[in-house]
Scaffold this motif. Structure first.
Motif, PDB file in Angstrom:
ATOM      1  N   ALA A 101      94.700 -49.040  56.059  1.00  0.00           N
ATOM      2  CA  ALA A 101      94.366 -47.997  57.033  1.00  0.00           C
ATOM      3  C   ALA A 101      93.232 -47.114  56.529  1.00  0.00           C
ATOM      4  O   ALA A 101      92.369 -46.693  57.308  1.00  0.00           O
ATOM      5  CB  ALA A 101      95.603 -47.158  57.334  1.00  0.00           C
ATOM      6  N   ILE A 102      93.216 -46.836  55.216  1.00  0.00           N
ATOM      7  CA  ILE A 102      92.158 -45.994  54.659  1.00  0.00           C
ATOM      8  C   ILE A 102      90.801 -46.683  54.814  1.00  0.00           C
ATOM      9  O   ILE A 102      89.822 -46.082  55.269  1.00  0.00           O
ATOM     10  CB  ILE A 102      92.460 -45.691  53.168  1.00  0.00           C
ATOM     11  N   GLY A 114      90.248 -49.246  56.850  1.00  0.00           N
ATOM     12  CA  GLY A 114      90.055 -49.512  58.277  1.00  0.00           C
ATOM     13  C   GLY A 114      89.516 -48.298  59.019  1.00  0.00           C
ATOM     14  O   GLY A 114      88.650 -48.430  59.895  1.00  0.00           O
ATOM     15  N   ASN A 159      98.834 -48.608  53.935  1.00  0.00           N
ATOM     16  CA  ASN A 159      98.042 -47.382  53.838  1.00  0.00           C
ATOM     17  C   ASN A 159      96.631 -47.659  53.332  1.00  0.00           C
ATOM     18  O   ASN A 159      95.668 -47.078  53.822  1.00  0.00           O
ATOM     19  CB  ASN A 159      98.721 -46.378  52.907  1.00  0.00           C
ATOM     20  N   LEU A 160      96.555 -48.572  52.359  1.00  0.00           N
ATOM     21  CA  LEU A 160      95.254 -48.944  51.814  1.00  0.00           C
ATOM     22  C   LEU A 160      94.383 -49.539  52.914  1.00  0.00           C
ATOM     23  O   LEU A 160      93.208 -49.168  53.075  1.00  0.00           O
ATOM     24  CB  LEU A 160      95.485 -49.965  50.698  1.00  0.00           C
TER      25      LEU A 160
END
Lengths: 280, 298
Positions: free
Chosen positions: A30-31, A33, A27-28
Motif C-alpha cells: 500500500a505504501i 502503491g 502495508n508495504l
C-alpha cells in the motif's frame, strides 16, 4: 514428528505469525502503491482511487526537478564509487585472504568500523574536512564520502570468494612466470567474476540509495536522485504532490532495476550481510 | 644488525615474508590508506575540533550541549524513538524467523522484504505520507470499518517516525535474525523434542540461549541505525517538537548556524552514546551461553 501434538494454542500462534507477515506485506504494497497511484492521478482527493489518470506528471517532474542532470550526476557518482571501491577493494581482499601478517586484526577492524558507525555520525566530521579541502559540495566530495561504507563492503564480501579459490592455481601461474598483475588479470579476476560482480552490484544499489553521506557532502550541482527526492518531499506544497511522487517512482524504478539484477547473483540476506563478516 | 648477518642468515625480505609481509600484503595498503584518510582522520579531526569551540574553553561545546534543554533533550527524544523501534523489530522478527527457517522457498519472502531496505527511508517516508495521511488508504479503511469516526493523525508526529523505522527496520532485523536461526543445528531441537520438551519449552531452554548472542548483535546494529535516524524524523515526524532527534540538532549546528565545532561535538556525543549502548548489550550477552550453535557453519 510434532504435528500430532500441535495444540490449538500453537495453531493460533502460527496463524498469528503468518497474519502479521501478510499484514506487513500488505502495508508495504500500500505504501508503494499509494505513491504509484498518486503519480498518475489527475487529482486525488477524498476518494479511494483518483477519478482520472494521466502521465503528464512524469514530464513535469523531469523538467521541474531537472532530472536529466540529476540522473547524470547519480550515475557518475555511482560509477566512480563502484570502480574505485572495486580497484582498491579487491586487491585488499586478496591480501587479507591469502596472508597472515602482524596487525591483521587491526586492519580488519579498520574495515569493519565504517560499516558499524552510522553515516550520520561520520558524515558531519567528514563533511567538515571535505569542505575545508574545498571538495565539499563537489561531485568528488560525494564520491569520496560514498567510498567510506562501499570500500569495506566490497572487501568483506569478496574475502570469502577468494578463500574458496585453490591456492595451487595461483602457484601454478607463478611457476610459469606470471607476475602479480598478470596473476590478477589472467587468473584471479576471471575466477572471481561472480564474487566481484555480486559485491559491485550491491555497492551500486547501496550507493544509489545512500542518503545521509550524499546529503551532507553534496551541493546544488552534485545532488544524487535520493537527495533531490528528499528536498522535493521536504518542500511539499511548493510543487504538486503528484510530480513529487512521479520523481519518487523514477527513483524507485532506478533502484529496483539494479536490485533485480543484483538478486540474480546474490542472496537477499547478503544485502544486510555485514554481520556475517562481523562474526569472524 | 643486518650488517653482521651470517651468510646462512635469511635476508630481510625473506624474514618479512615468513611473517606474512611481502608484495602481496602491500596490496592492502591503498584501501587501508583510503579508510584512514576518509574515516579515521575525519573522526579524530572532529574529536579535536569539538574541543576548539568558537568561544570559551575547550569544554564549552559540551557544556553548551548539556546546559541547553533544546539540545540535551534530543538524547531522551532519540532514545525514546530508537529503543522501542528496535525492541519492536526484534520481538516481531524472532517468531517470524523461527517459522520461516523451516520453509523450503524462503527466497520470495526475503526478496519482498529486501525492497524497503533498498529503497531507503526517504521513499518510505513519502509513501507513508500518502498512505497514512488523513485521506490515505489506512484512515479510509478504518473509517469504512467504523473503527474510527474521523481520520486519525498518524504522520507528522512520534508515531509517523516509529512506523517508518518499523517498515524499514523490521526487514533488516528479520534478515539478520533469519541468518542466525538458520545456523542453529535442527538436531538440538529434535533431541529436546525426543526428551519430551514442548514447543515453548524448546524455545525457552534451547533456542533462546543459542540465539541470545546473535540477537545481541542484531540489537546493536539495528539500534545504531535507528539512533541516527534523520530523513524520516524530518519528513514524517515533528522535527521541531516530539521527534527533534539528535541528528537534527547536529545537522542544524553544521548547516544552519555554521558552527562546525558544535556540530562535531554533537556527532561525538552521538558516537559515545551508541558506543555505551553497544558495550552494555554486548556485556550483557556474556551472561548467556556462547559457543557453537550448529554443525560447522561459520
Amino acid at each position: 514428528m510434532t504435528q500430532s501434538r500441535t495444540s490449538i494454542l500453537d495453531r493460533i500462534w502460527i496463524l498469528a505469525v503468518w497474519t502479521f507477515v501478510g499484514f506487513f506485506i500488505l502495508n508495504l504494497a500500500a505504501i508503494v502503491g499509494a505513491v504509484a497511484v498518486n503519480s498518475v492521478a489527475t487529482r486525488w482527493l477524498g476518494t479511494w482511487l483518483p477519478k482520472a489518470y494521466t502521465w503528464h506528471w512524469y514530464a513535469d517532474a523531469w523538467s521541474e526537478f531537472q532530472l536529466g542532470n540529476i540522473l547524470t550526476v547519480t550515475f557518475e557518482v555511482v560509477g566512480a564509487v563502484v570502480l574505485l571501491s572495486g580497484l582498491l577493494g579487491v586487491p585488499a581482499a586478496y591480501a587479507l585472504s591469502r596472508r597472515d601478517f602482524p596487525g591483521k586484526k587491526a586492519v580488519m577492524l579498520l574495515f569493519l568500523l565504517p560499516l558499524l558507525v552510522p553515516p550520520m555520525t561520520i558524515g558531519i566530521p567528514l563533511a567538515t574536512v571535505l569542505y575545508r579541502l574545498g571538495l565539499g559540495g563537489t561531485i568528488w566530495g560525494v564520491i569520496l564520502a560514498n567510498l567510506v561504507p562501499s570500500l569495506p563492503f566490497v572487501i568483506l564480501i569478496t574475502i570469502p570468494f577468494i578463500d574458496q579459490i585453490d591456492q595451487r592455481v595461483e602457484q601454478a601461474a607463478r611457476v610459469f612466470g606470471a607476475n602479480t598483475l598478470r596473476l590478477f588479470t589472467h587468473v584471479l579476476v576471471p575466477l572471481l567474476t561472480p564474487g566481484i560482480l555480486a559485491a559491485l552490484l550491491l555497492v551500486l544499489v547501496r550507493t544509489i540509495a545512500m542518503f545521509e553521506l550524499t546529503f551532507l557532502t553534496s551541493g546544488p550541482t552534485s545532488q544524487t536522485l535520493v537527495v533531490a527526492l528528499y528536498y522535493a518531499v521536504s518542500a511539499a506544497g511548493v510543487r504538486a504532490g503528484q510530480s513529487v511522487d512521479a520523481m519518487a517512482m523514477i527513483y524507485m524504478v532506478t533502484t529496483l532495476v539494479w536490485l533485480v539484477i543484483a538478486l540474480r547473483f546474490v542472496n537477499p540476506t547478503q544485502i544486510v550481510g555485514r554481520q556475517a563478516a562481523a562474526r569472524d | 644488525m643486518t650488517g653482521a648477518a651470517l651468510p646462512r642468515r635469511p635476508g630481510l625480505r625473506e624474514r618479512l615474508a615468513r611473517r606474512g609481509l611481502d608484495g602481496t600484503t602491500l596490496l592492502v595498503l591503498p584501501a587501508a590508506l583510503a579508510i584512514l584518510a576518509l574515516f579515521v582522520f575525519p573522526f579524530i579531526e572532529g574529536l579535536v575540533l569539538s574541543f576548539l569551540p568558537k568561544q570559551g574553553g575547550p569544554l564549552a561545546n559540551y557544556a553548551k550541549f548539556f546546559g541547553d534543554p533544546y539540545l540535551w533533550k534530543t538524547i531522551p527524544t532519540t532514545l525514546g524513538i530508537a529503543i522501542p523501534a528496535t525492541l519492536a523489530n526484534i520481538a516481531l522478527s524472532v517468531p517470524v524467523a523461527l517459522r520461516v527457517r523451516r520453509m523450503k522457498r524462503q527466497r520470495l519472502l526475503t526478496t519482498i522484504l529486501v525492497i524497503p531496505i533498498t529503497l531507503g527511508t526517504v521513499l518510505v517516508a513519502e509513501g507513508l505520507l500518502n498512505y497514512l495521511g488523513p485521506q490515505g488508504w489506512l484512515n479510509r479503511t478504518l473509517m469504512a470499518l467504523h473503527l474510527i469516526d474521523r481520520p486519525v493523525r498518524l504522520v507528522h508526529n512520534y508515531w509517523g517516525v516509529l512506523w517508518s523505522l518499523v517498515i524499514a527496520g523490521f526487514p533488516f532485523t528479520f534478515l539478520l535474525t533469519l541468518s542466525y536461526v538458520s545456523g542453529i543445528d535442527p538436531n538440538l531441537e529434535r533431541a529436546a523434542a525426543t526428551l519430551g520438551a514442548g514447543p515453548r519449552a524448546r524455545f525457552r531452554t534451547v533456542l533462546l540461549p543459542l540465539m541470545a548472542s546473535g540477537l545481541a548483535i542484531t540489537f546493536c546494529l539495528s539500534f545504531v541505525q535507528a539512533f541516527a535516524v534523520y530523513p524520516s524524523a524530518v519528513l514524517v515526524g515533528a522535527p521541531a517538537g516530539s521527534t527533534r532527534v539528535i541528528s537534527i540538532a547536529a545537522f542544524q549546528a553544521a548547516y544552519e548556524t555554521y558552527d562546525d565545532s558544535l556540530a562535531s561535538s554533537i556527532a561525538m556525543i552521538m558516537a559515545a552514546i551508541q558506543l555505551v549502548i553497544v558495550v552494555l548489550v554486548l556485556a550483557g550477552r556474556s551472561l548467556f551461553y556462547r559457543g557453537p550453535a550448529g554443525g560447522g557453519k561459520g
